[in-house]
Design an enzyme around this catalytic site. Structure first.
Site, PDB file in Angstrom:
ATOM      1  N   ARG A 192     -72.987  32.950 -42.270  1.00  0.00           N
ATOM      2  CA  ARG A 192     -72.571  32.907 -43.650  1.00  0.00           C
ATOM      3  C   ARG A 192     -73.684  32.521 -44.620  1.00  0.00           C
ATOM      4  O   ARG A 192     -74.548  31.631 -44.049  1.00  0.00           O
ATOM      5  CB  ARG A 192     -71.515  31.732 -44.041  1.00  0.00           C
ATOM      6  CG  ARG A 192     -70.185  32.178 -43.481  1.00  0.00           C
ATOM      7  CD  ARG A 192     -68.760  31.419 -44.136  1.00  0.00           C
ATOM      8  NE  ARG A 192     -68.793  31.947 -45.696  1.00  0.00           N
ATOM      9  CZ  ARG A 192     -67.556  32.633 -46.074  1.00  0.00           C
ATOM     10  NH1 ARG A 192     -66.811  33.282 -45.043  1.00  0.00           N
ATOM     11  NH2 ARG A 192     -67.505  32.919 -47.045  1.00  0.00           N
ATOM     12  N   HIS A 198     -65.604  28.104 -35.449  1.00  0.00           N
ATOM     13  CA  HIS A 198     -65.036  26.813 -36.007  1.00  0.00           C
ATOM     14  C   HIS A 198     -65.547  25.627 -34.899  1.00  0.00           C
ATOM     15  O   HIS A 198     -65.132  24.329 -35.372  1.00  0.00           O
ATOM     16  CB  HIS A 198     -63.588  26.827 -36.209  1.00  0.00           C
ATOM     17  CG  HIS A 198     -63.357  27.852 -37.262  1.00  0.00           C
ATOM     18  ND1 HIS A 198     -63.995  27.517 -38.522  1.00  0.00           N
ATOM     19  CD2 HIS A 198     -62.813  28.846 -37.476  1.00  0.00           C
ATOM     20  CE1 HIS A 198     -63.648  28.481 -39.245  1.00  0.00           C
ATOM     21  NE2 HIS A 198     -62.906  29.488 -38.697  1.00  0.00           N
ATOM     22  N   ARG A 212     -72.275  27.413 -43.632  1.00  0.00           N
ATOM     23  CA  ARG A 212     -71.214  26.339 -43.603  1.00  0.00           C
ATOM     24  C   ARG A 212     -70.762  25.871 -42.064  1.00  0.00           C
ATOM     25  O   ARG A 212     -70.281  24.864 -41.786  1.00  0.00           O
ATOM     26  CB  ARG A 212     -69.990  26.389 -44.489  1.00  0.00           C
ATOM     27  CG  ARG A 212     -69.222  27.764 -43.813  1.00  0.00           C
ATOM     28  CD  ARG A 212     -67.927  27.907 -44.913  1.00  0.00           C
ATOM     29  NE  ARG A 212     -68.099  28.406 -45.997  1.00  0.00           N
ATOM     30  CZ  ARG A 212     -67.346  29.103 -46.896  1.00  0.00           C
ATOM     31  NH1 ARG A 212     -66.132  29.103 -46.430  1.00  0.00           N
ATOM     32  NH2 ARG A 212     -67.627  29.580 -47.897  1.00  0.00           N
ATOM     33  N   HIS A 248     -70.292  34.107 -37.323  1.00  0.00           N
ATOM     34  CA  HIS A 248     -70.522  34.775 -38.614  1.00  0.00           C
ATOM     35  C   HIS A 248     -71.473  33.633 -39.192  1.00  0.00           C
ATOM     36  O   HIS A 248     -71.171  32.636 -39.725  1.00  0.00           O
ATOM     37  CB  HIS A 248     -69.172  34.634 -39.558  1.00  0.00           C
ATOM     38  CG  HIS A 248     -69.221  35.128 -40.988  1.00  0.00           C
ATOM     39  ND1 HIS A 248     -68.334  35.210 -41.710  1.00  0.00           N
ATOM     40  CD2 HIS A 248     -70.109  35.632 -41.748  1.00  0.00           C
ATOM     41  CE1 HIS A 248     -68.295  35.755 -42.902  1.00  0.00           C
ATOM     42  NE2 HIS A 248     -69.637  35.830 -42.814  1.00  0.00           N
ATOM     43  N   THR A 259     -63.156  34.971 -45.213  1.00  0.00           N
ATOM     44  CA  THR A 259     -63.332  36.398 -45.484  1.00  0.00           C
ATOM     45  C   THR A 259     -62.181  37.187 -46.117  1.00  0.00           C
ATOM     46  O   THR A 259     -61.097  37.255 -45.466  1.00  0.00           O
ATOM     47  CB  THR A 259     -63.971  37.148 -44.305  1.00  0.00           C
ATOM     48  OG1 THR A 259     -64.845  36.682 -43.573  1.00  0.00           O
ATOM     49  CG2 THR A 259     -64.481  38.500 -44.983  1.00  0.00           C
ATOM     50  N   ASN A 279     -64.092  34.499 -31.679  1.00  0.00           N
ATOM     51  CA  ASN A 279     -64.904  34.069 -32.880  1.00  0.00           C
ATOM     52  C   ASN A 279     -65.011  32.421 -32.865  1.00  0.00           C
ATOM     53  O   ASN A 279     -63.982  31.713 -32.654  1.00  0.00           O
ATOM     54  CB  ASN A 279     -64.458  34.308 -34.172  1.00  0.00           C
ATOM     55  CG  ASN A 279     -65.085  33.952 -35.301  1.00  0.00           C
ATOM     56  OD1 ASN A 279     -65.907  32.922 -35.479  1.00  0.00           O
ATOM     57  ND2 ASN A 279     -65.275  34.854 -36.325  1.00  0.00           N
ATOM     58  N   HIS A 295     -58.632  38.882 -37.984  1.00  0.00           N
ATOM     59  CA  HIS A 295     -58.520  38.001 -39.150  1.00  0.00           C
ATOM     60  C   HIS A 295     -56.977  37.547 -39.124  1.00  0.00           C
ATOM     61  O   HIS A 295     -56.054  38.304 -39.279  1.00  0.00           O
ATOM     62  CB  HIS A 295     -58.768  38.384 -40.683  1.00  0.00           C
ATOM     63  CG  HIS A 295     -59.120  37.283 -41.265  1.00  0.00           C
ATOM     64  ND1 HIS A 295     -58.302  36.509 -42.099  1.00  0.00           N
ATOM     65  CD2 HIS A 295     -60.552  37.007 -41.651  1.00  0.00           C
ATOM     66  CE1 HIS A 295     -59.143  35.637 -42.622  1.00  0.00           C
ATOM     67  NE2 HIS A 295     -60.214  35.866 -42.491  1.00  0.00           N
ATOM     68  N   GLU A 299     -71.157  38.872 -37.446  1.00  0.00           N
ATOM     69  CA  GLU A 299     -70.597  39.198 -38.567  1.00  0.00           C
ATOM     70  C   GLU A 299     -71.706  38.520 -39.618  1.00  0.00           C
ATOM     71  O   GLU A 299     -72.323  37.528 -39.812  1.00  0.00           O
ATOM     72  CB  GLU A 299     -69.432  38.377 -38.717  1.00  0.00           C
ATOM     73  CG  GLU A 299     -68.339  39.021 -37.952  1.00  0.00           C
ATOM     74  CD  GLU A 299     -66.969  38.151 -38.103  1.00  0.00           C
ATOM     75  OE1 GLU A 299     -65.990  38.596 -37.321  1.00  0.00           O
ATOM     76  OE2 GLU A 299     -67.221  37.096 -38.597  1.00  0.00           O
ATOM     77  N   GLU A 329     -63.539  47.648 -38.408  1.00  0.00           N
ATOM     78  CA  GLU A 329     -62.695  46.658 -38.173  1.00  0.00           C
ATOM     79  C   GLU A 329     -61.757  46.543 -39.114  1.00  0.00           C
ATOM     80  O   GLU A 329     -62.121  46.243 -40.475  1.00  0.00           O
ATOM     81  CB  GLU A 329     -63.425  45.268 -37.905  1.00  0.00           C
ATOM     82  CG  GLU A 329     -62.369  44.106 -37.338  1.00  0.00           C
ATOM     83  CD  GLU A 329     -63.072  42.830 -36.902  1.00  0.00           C
ATOM     84  OE1 GLU A 329     -63.996  43.154 -36.233  1.00  0.00           O
ATOM     85  OE2 GLU A 329     -62.552  41.725 -37.163  1.00  0.00           O
TER      86      GLU A 329
HETATM   87  N1  PXP Z   1     -63.162  39.439 -37.924  1.00  0.00           N
HETATM   88  C1  PXP Z   1     -63.792  39.335 -39.363  1.00  0.00           C
HETATM   89  C2  PXP Z   1     -64.550  40.542 -39.577  1.00  0.00           C
HETATM   90  C3  PXP Z   1     -63.867  38.046 -39.737  1.00  0.00           C
HETATM   91  O1  PXP Z   1     -64.721  37.627 -40.835  1.00  0.00           O
HETATM   92  C4  PXP Z   1     -63.120  36.923 -39.056  1.00  0.00           C
HETATM   93  C5  PXP Z   1     -63.356  35.452 -39.787  1.00  0.00           C
HETATM   94  O2  PXP Z   1     -64.725  35.250 -39.664  1.00  0.00           O
HETATM   95  C6  PXP Z   1     -62.499  37.192 -37.876  1.00  0.00           C
HETATM   96  C7  PXP Z   1     -62.187  38.280 -37.416  1.00  0.00           C
HETATM   97  C8  PXP Z   1     -61.697  36.137 -37.415  1.00  0.00           C
HETATM   98  O3  PXP Z   1     -60.413  35.558 -38.128  1.00  0.00           O
HETATM   99  P1  PXP Z   1     -59.766  34.346 -37.640  1.00  0.00           P
HETATM  100  O4  PXP Z   1     -60.695  33.325 -37.629  1.00  0.00           O
HETATM  101  O5  PXP Z   1     -58.797  34.291 -38.827  1.00  0.00           O
HETATM  102  O6  PXP Z   1     -59.025  34.835 -36.253  1.00  0.00           O
END
Ligand code: PXP
Length: 257
Positions: A49, A14, A53, A47, A108, A11, A201, A77, A158
């Site tokens: 959003r 960031h 952001r 994602h 999330t 992901n 997550h 996402e 997921e």
């Molecule tokens: N999976 C989903 C569905 C999420 O919403 C997120 C966070 O955007 C992640 C995985 C990744 O989570 P993390 O950034 O905590 O590794």
């Protein structure tokens, strides 16, 4: 027969968080996605959003072009809203993962209430699936939500691993074990109902092994920890180390730190 490889979806949200802190173009999340692919990511997750952001509409379009040209799946996402539906229908990403979204949350929190919102979600999921995207539902690992997910056109669930990660962070070992059991049972139930099983997550080097060991797990989606670790190590070593720990857990060998 050997188990299929456990995929790592990185992901890259960031990169955009850091970029947006200054409002310019650096670091570009698409360059981040490219570097993640070179380092061994099996997929890219982003994602969009509602408040934009981190990832923005233009980032997503460029990510789709990159992933198509590199033949790597893009997992978008998004919240289950009309605005996001329209964007996803235009973009046609490989996968769409529906997540709950509240503006005031930092990330999330909790899974999507598929059971409670069944009638609203079913047509939205069907439209996206008929448009060619593989549908994933980000849910808690409980029977009600899993059975509700199986009654939709989603192919994937997921499971939210955030509560497991938090319990371990807070040294609540018993609670963490109870949550892990639910994540394991959820994997078995979901697979028995024909759903592919992903987890994500809050996953880190320290907590990834137990999740990677779940036999039904086919993909882990990991962002915040990898990007944070990349500040110390660089992106490639950070991803390679996560991959190493996932593979070691999968082989039944605990990775040594
Ligand atoms: N999976 C989903 C569905 C999420 O919403 C997120 C966070 O955007 C992640 C995985 C990744 O989570 P993390 O950034 O905590 O590794």
């Amino acid at each position: 027969m050997s188990e299929p490889k456990l995929r790592l979806g990185v992901n890259i949200d960031h990169f955009s968080t850091v970029r947006n802190a200054r409002g310019g173009t650096h670091p570009d999340p698409v360059a981040g996605a490219w570097a993640a692919i070179q380092a061994g990511a099996d997929g890219i997750t982003a994602h969009l959003r509602e408040d934009r952001r981190h990832i923005r509409d233009d980032d997503l379009k460029r990510l789709q072009m990159l992933c198509e040209s590199e033949n790597i799946p893009l997992n978008m996402e998004m919240a289950a809203t009309e605005e996001m539906l329209k964007i996803a229908l235009d973009l046609k990403p490989h996968a769409v993962c529906l997540v709950p979204e509240r503006r005031e949350e930092r990330t999330t929190e909790g899974g999507l209430d598929v059971a409670g919102q069944h009638n609203r979600l079913v047509p939205l999921i069907a439209k996206l699936a008929e448009n060619g995207s593989r549908l994933s539902l980000f849910i808690e690992a409980n029977r009600t939500q899993i059975e509700a997910a199986a009654r939709t056109k989603a192919e994937v669930v997921e499971f939210h691993t955030g509560a497991y990660a938090h319990a371990l962070d807070d040294c609540e070992t018993e609670k963490a074990q109870t949550i892990l059991k639910a994540l394991e049972h959820g994997g078995a139930l979901a697979e028995s109902l024909g759903l592919e099983v992903h987890y994500g997550h809050g996953l880190t080097y320290d907590n990834v092994s137990a999740i990677a060991k779940i036999p039904q797990a086919r993909e882990l989606n990991i962002g915040h920890f990898i990007i944070g670790e990349a500040l110390f190590l660089g992106l490639e070593p950070a991803i390679k180390e996560m991959r190493r720990r996932m593979d070691a857990a999968r082989d039944g060998v605990e990775a040594v730190s």
